[in-house]
Design a protein around this motif. Structure first.
Motif, PDB file in Angstrom:
ATOM      1  N   PRO A   1       0.814  -1.218   0.000  1.00 25.99           N
ATOM      2  CA  PRO A   1       0.000   0.000   0.000  1.00 25.99           C
ATOM      3  C   PRO A   1       0.848   1.270   0.000  1.00 25.99           C
ATOM      4  O   PRO A   1       1.936   1.300   0.568  1.00 25.99           O
ATOM      5  N   PRO A   2       0.316   2.307  -0.630  1.00 28.80           N
ATOM      6  CA  PRO A   2       0.982   3.607  -0.551  1.00 28.80           C
ATOM      7  C   PRO A   2       0.695   4.231   0.815  1.00 28.80           C
ATOM      8  O   PRO A   2      -0.174   3.746   1.549  1.00 28.80           O
TER       9      PRO A   2
ATOM     10  N   ALA B   1     -12.384  -4.592  -9.292  1.00 29.26           N
ATOM     11  CA  ALA B   1     -13.082  -5.125 -10.470  1.00 29.26           C
ATOM     12  C   ALA B   1     -13.934  -6.342 -10.144  1.00 29.26           C
ATOM     13  O   ALA B   1     -14.500  -6.952 -11.040  1.00 29.26           O
ATOM     14  N   THR B   2     -14.038  -6.702  -8.881  1.00 34.69           N
ATOM     15  CA  THR B   2     -14.814  -7.871  -8.483  1.00 34.69           C
ATOM     16  C   THR B   2     -16.252  -7.755  -8.978  1.00 34.69           C
ATOM     17  O   THR B   2     -16.872  -6.703  -8.872  1.00 34.69           O
TER      18      THR B   2
ATOM     19  N   PHE C   1     -10.308   9.963  -2.435  1.00 35.15           N
ATOM     20  CA  PHE C   1     -10.372   8.498  -2.556  1.00 35.15           C
ATOM     21  C   PHE C   1     -11.795   8.009  -2.291  1.00 35.15           C
ATOM     22  O   PHE C   1     -12.343   7.221  -3.060  1.00 35.15           O
ATOM     23  N   THR C   2     -12.390   8.502  -1.222  1.00 34.21           N
ATOM     24  CA  THR C   2     -13.756   8.103  -0.878  1.00 34.21           C
ATOM     25  C   THR C   2     -14.717   8.499  -1.988  1.00 34.21           C
ATOM     26  O   THR C   2     -15.563   7.697  -2.405  1.00 34.21           O
ATOM     27  N   ARG C   3     -14.580   9.703  -2.498  1.00 36.22           N
ATOM     28  CA  ARG C   3     -15.447  10.159  -3.601  1.00 36.22           C
ATOM     29  C   ARG C   3     -15.256   9.298  -4.849  1.00 36.22           C
ATOM     30  O   ARG C   3     -16.222   8.958  -5.540  1.00 36.22           O
TER      31      ARG C   3
ATOM     32  N   ALA D   1      -6.500   3.464  -7.943  1.00 29.99           N
ATOM     33  CA  ALA D   1      -5.513   2.711  -8.716  1.00 29.99           C
ATOM     34  C   ALA D   1      -4.649   1.822  -7.827  1.00 29.99           C
ATOM     35  O   ALA D   1      -4.209   0.744  -8.244  1.00 29.99           O
ATOM     36  N   ALA D   2      -4.435   2.222  -6.585  1.00 32.92           N
ATOM     37  CA  ALA D   2      -3.611   1.439  -5.659  1.00 32.92           C
ATOM     38  C   ALA D   2      -4.270   0.120  -5.265  1.00 32.92           C
ATOM     39  O   ALA D   2      -3.603  -0.778  -4.769  1.00 32.92           O
TER      40      ALA D   2
END
Length: 126
Positions: free
Chosen positions: A47-48, A63-64, A86-88, A56-57
């Motif tokens: 993780p970043p 894609a599940t 990120f949440t948005r 993207a991380a």
């Protein structure tokens, strides 16, 4: 800590410690320092820093199919808020974000999968 859950619910987090998360997936057993997890797969994750986290991380776990109800985001030893962008970004894809410390996220994974909920997870190391 040991966590028990129903078999057949996909990868199961059976325990966690400072060394990582113990996961069972069929005949596979492994320990991951950080991981992404879905009802069908588990993967090692690098993780970043949380403050730079973006969709993207998370790679393939997003894609599940069918689309996950929400992401359990384990933020490490303590709760840290992910970036609002990120949440948005995930909410725009129809995926909610539930952030909590990684211990709570591992326990929540077992409970939610035991209920048959279609969720995904990304857990930072403890």
């Amino acid at each position: 800590m040991r966590i028990d859950s129903e078999r057949g619910a996909g990868p199961i987090i059976t325990g966690f410690s400072a060394g990582g998360f113990k996961v069972e997936a069929g005949s596979f057993k492994g320990v991951y320092r950080a991981l992404t997890i879905s009802p069908e797969a588990v993967a090692e994750w690098t993780p970043p820093p949380i403050e730079t986290l973006d969709a993207a991380a998370l790679g393939a776990v997003l894609a599940t199919e069918p689309r996950a109800e929400f992401l359990l985001l384990g933020t490490g030893a303590t709760l840290q808020r992910p970036p609002p962008a990120f949440t948005r970004e995930l909410e725009a894809q129809g995926i909610g974000v539930e952030a909590m410390d990684s211990r709570a996220a591992a326990r929540a994974w077992a409970v939610l999968r035991g209920e048959g909920r279609w969720v995904i997870g990304a857990f930072y190391p403890l």
